[in-house]
Write a protein that holds these residues in place. Structure first.
Motif, mmCIF file in Angstrom:
data_model
loop_
_atom_site.group_PDB
_atom_site.id
_atom_site.type_symbol
_atom_site.label_atom_id
_atom_site.label_comp_id
_atom_site.label_asym_id
_atom_site.label_seq_id
_atom_site.Cartn_x
_atom_site.Cartn_y
_atom_site.Cartn_z
ATOM 1 N N THR A 287 -83.559 -119.684 16.309
ATOM 2 C CA THR A 287 -84.075 -120.430 17.393
ATOM 3 C C THR A 287 -82.801 -120.604 18.186
ATOM 4 O O THR A 287 -81.627 -120.851 17.645
ATOM 5 N N PHE A 288 -83.157 -120.593 19.629
ATOM 6 C CA PHE A 288 -81.779 -120.819 20.480
ATOM 7 C C PHE A 288 -82.108 -122.127 21.344
ATOM 8 O O PHE A 288 -82.446 -122.010 22.282
ATOM 9 N N PRO A 289 -81.704 -123.021 20.794
ATOM 10 C CA PRO A 289 -82.047 -124.596 21.422
ATOM 11 C C PRO A 289 -81.450 -124.506 23.116
ATOM 12 O O PRO A 289 -81.937 -125.054 24.035
ATOM 13 N N LEU A 290 -80.341 -123.831 23.331
ATOM 14 C CA LEU A 290 -79.484 -123.908 24.687
ATOM 15 C C LEU A 290 -80.613 -123.057 25.652
ATOM 16 O O LEU A 290 -80.645 -123.443 26.839
ATOM 17 N N GLU A 291 -81.204 -122.039 25.203
ATOM 18 C CA GLU A 291 -82.159 -121.405 26.241
ATOM 19 C C GLU A 291 -83.070 -121.918 26.650
ATOM 20 O O GLU A 291 -83.669 -121.653 27.570
ATOM 21 N N GLU A 292 -83.705 -123.216 26.056
ATOM 22 C CA GLU A 292 -84.595 -123.982 26.367
ATOM 23 C C GLU A 292 -84.375 -124.802 27.741
ATOM 24 O O GLU A 292 -85.300 -124.973 28.475
ATOM 25 N N LEU A 293 -83.009 -124.805 28.152
ATOM 26 C CA LEU A 293 -82.660 -125.529 29.373
ATOM 27 C C LEU A 293 -82.840 -124.439 30.524
ATOM 28 O O LEU A 293 -82.867 -125.007 31.748
ATOM 29 N N GLU B 20 -77.782 -104.852 22.732
ATOM 30 C CA GLU B 20 -79.040 -105.209 22.682
ATOM 31 C C GLU B 20 -79.282 -106.401 21.557
ATOM 32 O O GLU B 20 -80.212 -106.931 21.147
ATOM 33 N N ASP B 21 -78.199 -106.586 20.539
ATOM 34 C CA ASP B 21 -78.357 -107.623 19.533
ATOM 35 C C ASP B 21 -78.017 -108.982 19.925
ATOM 36 O O ASP B 21 -78.066 -109.969 19.383
ATOM 37 N N CYS B 22 -77.590 -109.105 21.216
ATOM 38 C CA CYS B 22 -77.474 -110.483 21.845
ATOM 39 C C CYS B 22 -77.667 -110.716 23.194
ATOM 40 O O CYS B 22 -76.672 -110.513 24.237
ATOM 41 N N PHE B 23 -78.930 -110.692 23.531
ATOM 42 C CA PHE B 23 -79.237 -110.713 25.094
ATOM 43 C C PHE B 23 -78.694 -111.938 25.732
ATOM 44 O O PHE B 23 -78.897 -112.081 26.977
ATOM 45 N N ARG B 24 -78.408 -112.983 24.987
ATOM 46 C CA ARG B 24 -77.891 -114.309 25.318
ATOM 47 C C ARG B 24 -76.622 -114.290 26.028
ATOM 48 O O ARG B 24 -76.258 -114.820 26.729
ATOM 49 N N GLN C 289 -68.851 -133.356 21.790
ATOM 50 C CA GLN C 289 -69.953 -132.635 21.521
ATOM 51 C C GLN C 289 -71.191 -132.886 22.320
ATOM 52 O O GLN C 289 -71.378 -134.112 22.625
ATOM 53 N N ILE C 290 -72.271 -132.186 22.618
ATOM 54 C CA ILE C 290 -73.332 -132.655 23.369
ATOM 55 C C ILE C 290 -74.733 -132.754 22.718
ATOM 56 O O ILE C 290 -75.111 -131.921 21.924
ATOM 57 N N PHE C 291 -75.166 -133.999 22.712
ATOM 58 C CA PHE C 291 -76.314 -134.214 22.218
ATOM 59 C C PHE C 291 -77.328 -133.474 22.671
ATOM 60 O O PHE C 291 -77.625 -133.426 23.951
ATOM 61 N N ALA C 292 -78.354 -132.794 21.895
ATOM 62 C CA ALA C 292 -79.261 -132.006 22.488
ATOM 63 C C ALA C 292 -80.608 -132.712 22.732
ATOM 64 O O ALA C 292 -81.542 -132.360 21.971
ATOM 65 N N ASP C 293 -80.719 -133.664 23.462
ATOM 66 C CA ASP C 293 -81.555 -134.701 24.185
ATOM 67 C C ASP C 293 -82.981 -133.921 24.427
ATOM 68 O O ASP C 293 -84.007 -134.133 24.467
ATOM 69 N N TRP C 294 -82.639 -132.446 24.954
ATOM 70 C CA TRP C 294 -83.642 -131.883 25.675
ATOM 71 C C TRP C 294 -84.508 -131.004 24.492
ATOM 72 O O TRP C 294 -85.254 -130.456 24.699
ATOM 73 N N PHE C 295 -84.026 -130.819 23.348
ATOM 74 C CA PHE C 295 -84.651 -129.975 22.357
ATOM 75 C C PHE C 295 -85.331 -130.782 21.181
ATOM 76 O O PHE C 295 -84.716 -131.522 20.744
ATOM 77 N N THR C 296 -86.698 -130.329 21.137
ATOM 78 C CA THR C 296 -87.642 -131.138 20.121
ATOM 79 C C THR C 296 -88.369 -130.197 19.293
ATOM 80 O O THR C 296 -89.380 -130.591 18.743
ATOM 81 N N LYS C 297 -88.163 -129.002 19.373
ATOM 82 C CA LYS C 297 -88.907 -128.057 18.697
ATOM 83 C C LYS C 297 -88.177 -127.752 17.195
ATOM 84 O O LYS C 297 -87.204 -128.325 16.963
#
Length: 118
Positions: free
Chosen positions: A23-29, A47-51, A98-106
């Motif tokens: 899972t890649f929480p940062l991509e949700e933004l 190809e092993d890291c499109f991010r 550190q950044i609180f991942a308040d956007w991520f709920t999955k």
């Protein structure tokens, strides 16, 4: 037959355990500005890291925090995560650097413990 390359995992640290994430929480933004540039105009190393990056996440007091973002491959470069968020128009909640991942709920999905990506 369809084949897909597993993406280089993000890293989750919970106490003394390290877990490799699918899972890649940062991509949700959906940030339009990517953290790194690679060869030519590409924002990913292969190809092993499109991010184009790996992120390190920590669970602190049952909350998810982004600890760092670093470039995949050589040279191993970290970015200022607060500056990166702000440059994408997002004002993060920062606690102890550190950044609180308040956007991520999955739910987070991990690779099996015996998976050897590296």
């Amino acid at each position: 037959m369809l084949r897909a390359t597993d993406q280089r995992p993000d890293i989750l640290i919970i106490g003394s355990d390290t877990i490799l994430l699918k899972t890649f929480p940062l991509e949700e933004l959906g940030f339009t500005m990517r953290p790194f540039h690679y060869y030519g105009n590409y924002d990913f190393p292969g190809e092993d890291c499109f991010r184009g990056y790996q992120a390190v996440w920590k669970v602190i007091n049952n909350k998810l925090f982004l600890s760092e973002i670093f470039k995949v491959g050589e040279p191993h470069i970290k970015i200022d995560i607060v500056e990166y968020f702000q440059s994408n128009g997002y004002t993060p909640i920062v606690i102890d650097g550190q950044i609180f991942a308040d956007w991520f709920t999955k739910d987070l999905i991990s690779f099996p413990r015996d998976f050897d990506f590296f």
